[in-house]
Design an enzyme around this catalytic site. Sequence first.
Site, mmCIF file in Angstrom:
data_model
loop_
_atom_site.group_PDB
_atom_site.id
_atom_site.type_symbol
_atom_site.label_atom_id
_atom_site.label_comp_id
_atom_site.label_asym_id
_atom_site.label_seq_id
_atom_site.Cartn_x
_atom_site.Cartn_y
_atom_site.Cartn_z
ATOM 1 N N ILE A 12 15.461 -33.510 -28.076
ATOM 2 C CA ILE A 12 14.684 -34.555 -27.388
ATOM 3 C C ILE A 12 13.301 -34.666 -28.030
ATOM 4 O O ILE A 12 12.761 -35.756 -28.206
ATOM 5 C CB ILE A 12 14.588 -34.261 -25.876
ATOM 6 C CG1 ILE A 12 15.990 -34.067 -25.287
ATOM 7 C CG2 ILE A 12 13.863 -35.384 -25.145
ATOM 8 C CD1 ILE A 12 16.016 -33.532 -23.861
ATOM 9 N N GLY A 36 15.301 -25.955 -33.039
ATOM 10 C CA GLY A 36 14.854 -27.163 -33.724
ATOM 11 C C GLY A 36 15.275 -27.180 -35.187
ATOM 12 O O GLY A 36 15.809 -26.198 -35.711
ATOM 13 N N ASN A 91 9.962 -17.001 -21.723
ATOM 14 C CA ASN A 91 9.613 -18.162 -22.551
ATOM 15 C C ASN A 91 9.217 -19.373 -21.703
ATOM 16 O O ASN A 91 8.141 -19.958 -21.887
ATOM 17 C CB ASN A 91 10.806 -18.526 -23.436
ATOM 18 C CG ASN A 91 10.436 -19.553 -24.471
ATOM 19 O OD1 ASN A 91 9.881 -19.218 -25.504
ATOM 20 N ND2 ASN A 91 10.703 -20.818 -24.187
ATOM 21 N N TYR A 140 17.309 -21.068 -14.867
ATOM 22 C CA TYR A 140 16.712 -22.149 -15.662
ATOM 23 C C TYR A 140 15.908 -23.092 -14.758
ATOM 24 O O TYR A 140 14.728 -23.367 -14.998
ATOM 25 C CB TYR A 140 17.822 -22.902 -16.396
ATOM 26 C CG TYR A 140 17.361 -24.165 -17.071
ATOM 27 C CD1 TYR A 140 16.412 -24.128 -18.078
ATOM 28 C CD2 TYR A 140 17.885 -25.410 -16.699
ATOM 29 C CE1 TYR A 140 15.981 -25.297 -18.697
ATOM 30 C CE2 TYR A 140 17.468 -26.569 -17.314
ATOM 31 C CZ TYR A 140 16.513 -26.511 -18.307
ATOM 32 O OH TYR A 140 16.085 -27.675 -18.913
ATOM 33 N N ILE A 206 37.465 -27.906 -19.738
ATOM 34 C CA ILE A 206 36.788 -28.493 -18.569
ATOM 35 C C ILE A 206 36.427 -27.345 -17.632
ATOM 36 O O ILE A 206 37.306 -26.611 -17.176
ATOM 37 C CB ILE A 206 37.685 -29.517 -17.842
ATOM 38 C CG1 ILE A 206 38.062 -30.654 -18.799
ATOM 39 C CG2 ILE A 206 36.980 -30.061 -16.611
ATOM 40 C CD1 ILE A 206 38.931 -31.744 -18.150
ATOM 41 N N ARG A 280 31.763 -23.107 -14.361
ATOM 42 C CA ARG A 280 30.706 -22.384 -15.072
ATOM 43 C C ARG A 280 29.638 -22.017 -14.048
ATOM 44 O O ARG A 280 29.259 -22.863 -13.231
ATOM 45 C CB ARG A 280 30.135 -23.300 -16.161
ATOM 46 C CG ARG A 280 29.101 -22.661 -17.037
ATOM 47 C CD ARG A 280 28.674 -23.581 -18.170
ATOM 48 N NE ARG A 280 27.945 -24.759 -17.707
ATOM 49 C CZ ARG A 280 27.442 -25.691 -18.509
ATOM 50 N NH1 ARG A 280 27.610 -25.606 -19.814
ATOM 51 N NH2 ARG A 280 26.796 -26.722 -18.013
ATOM 52 N N ALA A 281 29.154 -20.786 -14.116
ATOM 53 C CA ALA A 281 28.145 -20.337 -13.141
ATOM 54 C C ALA A 281 26.922 -21.255 -13.182
ATOM 55 O O ALA A 281 26.469 -21.646 -14.263
ATOM 56 C CB ALA A 281 27.723 -18.908 -13.460
HETATM 57 N N1 UDP Z 1 31.122 -28.961 -19.398
HETATM 58 C C1 UDP Z 1 32.488 -28.720 -19.515
HETATM 59 N N2 UDP Z 1 32.921 -28.130 -20.668
HETATM 60 C C2 UDP Z 1 32.089 -27.772 -21.683
HETATM 61 C C3 UDP Z 1 30.709 -28.039 -21.544
HETATM 62 C C4 UDP Z 1 30.260 -28.632 -20.378
HETATM 63 O O1 UDP Z 1 33.280 -29.006 -18.629
HETATM 64 O O2 UDP Z 1 32.575 -27.226 -22.692
HETATM 65 C C5 UDP Z 1 30.627 -29.610 -18.165
HETATM 66 C C6 UDP Z 1 29.585 -28.773 -17.429
HETATM 67 O O3 UDP Z 1 30.216 -27.927 -16.493
HETATM 68 C C7 UDP Z 1 28.744 -29.857 -16.756
HETATM 69 C C8 UDP Z 1 28.855 -31.062 -17.702
HETATM 70 O O4 UDP Z 1 29.973 -30.794 -18.536
HETATM 71 O O5 UDP Z 1 29.306 -30.231 -15.530
HETATM 72 C C9 UDP Z 1 27.632 -31.241 -18.563
HETATM 73 O O6 UDP Z 1 27.314 -29.992 -19.148
HETATM 74 P P1 UDP Z 1 26.203 -29.831 -20.254
HETATM 75 O O7 UDP Z 1 26.198 -28.386 -20.667
HETATM 76 O O8 UDP Z 1 26.405 -30.847 -21.318
HETATM 77 O O9 UDP Z 1 24.851 -30.223 -19.510
HETATM 78 P P2 UDP Z 1 24.169 -29.635 -18.168
HETATM 79 O O10 UDP Z 1 24.685 -30.486 -17.055
HETATM 80 O O11 UDP Z 1 24.506 -28.183 -18.063
HETATM 81 O O12 UDP Z 1 22.708 -29.866 -18.421
#
Ligand code: UDP
Length: 327
Positions: A12, A36, A91, A140, A206, A280-281
């Site tokens: 960005i 970067g 950081n 985060y 997914i 994902r956690a």
């Molecule tokens: N996601 C997924 N598979 C991947 C990476 C991301 O299903 O390999 C999903 C993730 O769970 C979220 C969405 O895609 O719901 C966007 O994830 P990303 O990491 O791009 O951005 P975030 O929302 O974490 O900022």
Amino acid sequence: MRILVTGGAGYIGSHTVRQFLTGGHDVTVFDNLDAGHKRAVPAERFVGGDLRDIDHLDHLLVVNRIEAVVHFAAFAAVGESVTHPAKYYTNNLLYSLQLLDRCRRNGIGKFVFSSTAAVYGVPNEVPIPETAPPAPVNPYGNTKLAFERALADYAGAYPFGYCALRYFNAAGAASDGSIGEDHTPETHLIPLVIQAATGKRPHVEIFGTDYPTPDGTCVRDYVHVDDLAAAHVLALAKVTPGAKLTYNVGVGRGYSVREVIRTVEDVTGKKVPVKHGPRRAGDPPALVARADAIRAELGWAPKYTDLKAIIETAWRWHQSHPNGYGE
Ligand code: UDP
């Protein structure tokens, strides 16, 4: 204006630097190249350095007579922040607070901050207005919210003003395909899906298919990186001492993970192999912006309102840079 952009060689950051330069600003890019890429910014603007080296930063603030700081430099992987919070607190919070205080001591009164929709956690209301109570569900988001609060306290006490931009999901690439998204490792959905479409990865996984969303997968608001960059230019023009501005930056429309995959298939004309995995956690089910405030108050208007148009720019970048910046 003489602007220091931390993390300006990142995804960005580099798109924003380009717009500041086009607007005639004098930009110094400060980046440790952890995420970067030197090639993403003009060489004569680049200074290599780490946020932890506060004396180096202070020196730049003074010598370059900086008037404003735009602070991108941060770690931004939600999953990693859950397993390695120390990295994020050090950081994103500790070093950022040091930078903020050097701004104060050097009389720099304008600050634009990369915040995130992750400050909302699992929102009660979607689309999410800026007035929704912040309640992050991952480290985060906690670090970003903590720094927003420090900004507000500084603006209340010192001749200092800021704008915090709460990004939804940055996506796409410069329309001429010259700069774009290149993370190692890549964790973001759209580049991963494109890589699965081209055979660079065997499949895309997914993360969760049992969310309380229409198709069971997470919903996100994808905003084009050039529209996000434009928000910074408008934000900086609006910041004056005492200003406490916080805006969502999103299009206001959500797409599920499955919709993203289908759109990539449509744009590339290729089938994307998919696997279903666990959640994902730290991932909230749906994050979609109510972005009326930035439109009304800054006159921001996204040029890309359609996911397909956004993914087309990402696809162009991937085709012309199959190995990213190749650095
Ligand atoms: N996601 C997924 N598979 C991947 C990476 C991301 O299903 O390999 C999903 C993730 O769970 C979220 C969405 O895609 O719901 C966007 O994830 P990303 O990491 O791009 O951005 P975030 O929302 O974490 O900022």
